[in-house]
Design a protein around this motif. Structure first.
Motif, short mmCIF file in Angstrom:
data_model
loop_
_atom_site.label_atom_id
_atom_site.label_comp_id
_atom_site.label_asym_id
_atom_site.label_seq_id
_atom_site.Cartn_x
_atom_site.Cartn_y
_atom_site.Cartn_z
N GLY A 6 2.10 1.01 -6.03
CA GLY A 6 0.99 1.02 -5.08
C GLY A 6 0.76 2.39 -4.50
N LYS A 7 -0.26 2.48 -3.68
CA LYS A 7 -0.68 3.77 -3.13
C LYS A 7 0.09 4.14 -1.86
CE LYS A 7 -4.99 6.25 -2.41
NZ LYS A 7 -6.44 6.17 -2.43
N TRP A 8 0.48 3.13 -1.07
CA TRP A 8 1.15 3.37 0.22
C TRP A 8 2.49 2.65 0.25
CZ3 TRP A 8 -0.91 6.89 3.44
CH2 TRP A 8 -2.24 7.25 3.22
N LEU A 31 -8.78 3.76 3.43
CA LEU A 31 -10.00 4.02 2.67
C LEU A 31 -10.90 5.01 3.42
CD1 LEU A 31 -10.83 0.38 1.49
CD2 LEU A 31 -9.72 2.20 0.17
N ASP A 32 -10.94 4.87 4.74
CA ASP A 32 -11.73 5.79 5.57
C ASP A 32 -11.10 7.18 5.60
OD1 ASP A 32 -13.49 3.75 6.16
OD2 ASP A 32 -12.53 3.25 8.05
N PHE A 33 -9.78 7.25 5.67
CA PHE A 33 -9.08 8.53 5.75
C PHE A 33 -9.11 9.26 4.40
CE2 PHE A 33 -6.12 6.53 9.14
CZ PHE A 33 -7.08 6.73 10.13
N ASP A 34 -9.22 8.50 3.33
CA ASP A 34 -9.28 9.01 1.96
C ASP A 34 -8.09 9.93 1.68
OD1 ASP A 34 -10.43 9.07 -0.58
OD2 ASP A 34 -11.62 10.85 -0.12
N PRO A 75 4.24 14.31 18.39
CA PRO A 75 5.30 14.30 17.37
C PRO A 75 5.49 12.95 16.71
CG PRO A 75 6.25 14.27 19.57
CD PRO A 75 4.77 14.43 19.74
N ARG A 76 5.77 12.97 15.43
CA ARG A 76 6.08 11.77 14.66
C ARG A 76 7.53 11.86 14.23
NH1 ARG A 76 4.27 8.95 16.70
NH2 ARG A 76 4.77 7.33 15.24
N THR A 77 8.34 10.92 14.65
CA THR A 77 9.75 10.93 14.24
C THR A 77 10.17 9.69 13.47
OG1 THR A 77 10.44 10.20 16.43
CG2 THR A 77 10.50 12.56 16.01
N PRO A 78 9.70 8.51 13.82
CA PRO A 78 10.16 7.33 13.06
C PRO A 78 9.34 7.13 11.80
CG PRO A 78 8.77 6.61 14.86
CD PRO A 78 8.88 8.12 14.96
N VAL A 79 10.02 6.88 10.71
CA VAL A 79 9.30 6.62 9.47
C VAL A 79 8.94 5.14 9.36
CG1 VAL A 79 11.22 6.16 7.89
CG2 VAL A 79 9.22 7.37 7.06
N ASN A 80 9.66 4.29 10.09
CA ASN A 80 9.44 2.84 9.95
C ASN A 80 8.06 2.39 10.42
OD1 ASN A 80 9.89 3.10 12.71
ND2 ASN A 80 11.77 1.92 12.71
N SER A 81 7.47 3.08 11.37
CA SER A 81 6.14 2.68 11.85
C SER A 81 5.03 3.52 11.20
CB SER A 81 6.07 2.81 13.37
OG SER A 81 6.29 4.14 13.77
N SER A 82 5.36 4.08 10.06
CA SER A 82 4.38 4.88 9.32
C SER A 82 4.28 4.39 7.88
CB SER A 82 4.78 6.35 9.32
OG SER A 82 4.71 6.89 10.62
N PHE A 83 3.12 4.58 7.32
CA PHE A 83 2.86 4.26 5.93
C PHE A 83 2.62 5.59 5.22
CE2 PHE A 83 2.30 0.51 8.27
CZ PHE A 83 2.58 -0.55 7.43
N LEU A 84 3.29 5.78 4.10
CA LEU A 84 3.29 7.07 3.42
C LEU A 84 2.59 6.96 2.07
CD1 LEU A 84 7.10 7.72 3.98
CD2 LEU A 84 5.23 8.19 5.56
N ARG A 85 1.78 7.96 1.78
CA ARG A 85 1.13 8.00 0.47
C ARG A 85 2.24 8.19 -0.56
NH1 ARG A 85 -4.02 8.66 -0.74
NH2 ARG A 85 -4.51 9.56 1.30
N ARG A 86 2.41 7.20 -1.42
CA ARG A 86 3.52 7.17 -2.36
C ARG A 86 3.58 8.43 -3.22
NH1 ARG A 86 4.39 6.18 -7.49
NH2 ARG A 86 6.36 5.25 -8.14
N GLU A 87 2.45 8.83 -3.75
CA GLU A 87 2.39 9.98 -4.66
C GLU A 87 2.98 11.25 -4.02
OE1 GLU A 87 -1.22 12.67 -6.32
OE2 GLU A 87 -1.44 10.51 -6.62
N THR A 88 2.64 11.51 -2.78
CA THR A 88 3.15 12.70 -2.08
C THR A 88 4.58 12.48 -1.63
OG1 THR A 88 0.90 13.08 -1.31
CG2 THR A 88 2.63 14.41 -0.31
#
Length: 181
Positions: A6-8, A31-34, A75-88
């Motif tokens: 998947g993408k995220w 989709l909006d953030f592209d 600042p962003r520190t926790p990864v759990n509340s974030s969704f990451l673009r898989r490719e990057t």
């Protein structure tokens, strides 16, 4: 991560939960953030022994893209509340020498790729705050090595990464480290 599709991707902690609309909100906003961003973050709320919003939730105003040069004090520190673009995200590795803060180092290196991240304030991540103080982070904070390792590995590596990429320690990275202290 190599088994993800998947993408995220997201690293939901086993005892935490997402609001029922979270995946739909992340998807529609992605989709909006592209291609502008590689990270989409949502506000965190505590539940169980302690309930309510966590620090910095007041910054999650609407659904938008944050430019870290303009809004360096988010600042962003926790990864759990974030969704990451898989490719990057696949270009980076978690530092296995860190028991705590490996996610903060990871996510901030990822954010430094485009110096922007998405914010979706229309959903929530629920972080379980246990009554017992036996969680990994609570027990590690009692050990001197917790602080030494974070300074030696996490802080130094993030500082070096910012200098290598931008020639200085960006105000955003300074804000991340001060927040973490």
């Amino acid at each position: 991560m190599k088994y993800t599709k998947g993408k995220w991707i997201n690293f939901l902690d086993s005892d935490d939960k997402l609001e029922s609309n979270a995946l739909e909100e992340i998807y529609s906003n992605s989709l909006d953030f592209d291609e502008d961003i590689d990270v989409i973050s949502i506000p965190r709320y505590q539940f169980d022994a302690v309930e309510g919003p966590m620090t910095l939730n007041h910054k999650f105003k609407g659904n938008r893209v944050v430019n870290i040069f303009e809004e360096y004090d988010f600042p962003r520190t926790p990864v759990n509340s974030s969704f990451l673009r898989r490719e990057t995200a696949m270009k980076f590795k978690f530092n296995k020498d860190l028991i705590i803060s490996e996610d903060s180092l990871f996510i901030n290196k990822l954010i430094l790729e485009k110096c922007k991240f998405g914010v979706v304030g229309t959903t929530r991540y629920f972080y379980r705050k246990r009554l017992e103080e036996d969680s990994l982070i609570n027990t590690k904070k009692l050990e001197k090595s917790y602080y030494n390792l974070r300074m030696e590995i996490y802080f130094k590596e993030l500082i070096k990464y910012s200098i290598k990429k931008y020639g200085s320690v960006l105000k955003y990275i300074q804000s991340v480290l001060m927040y973490d202290l």
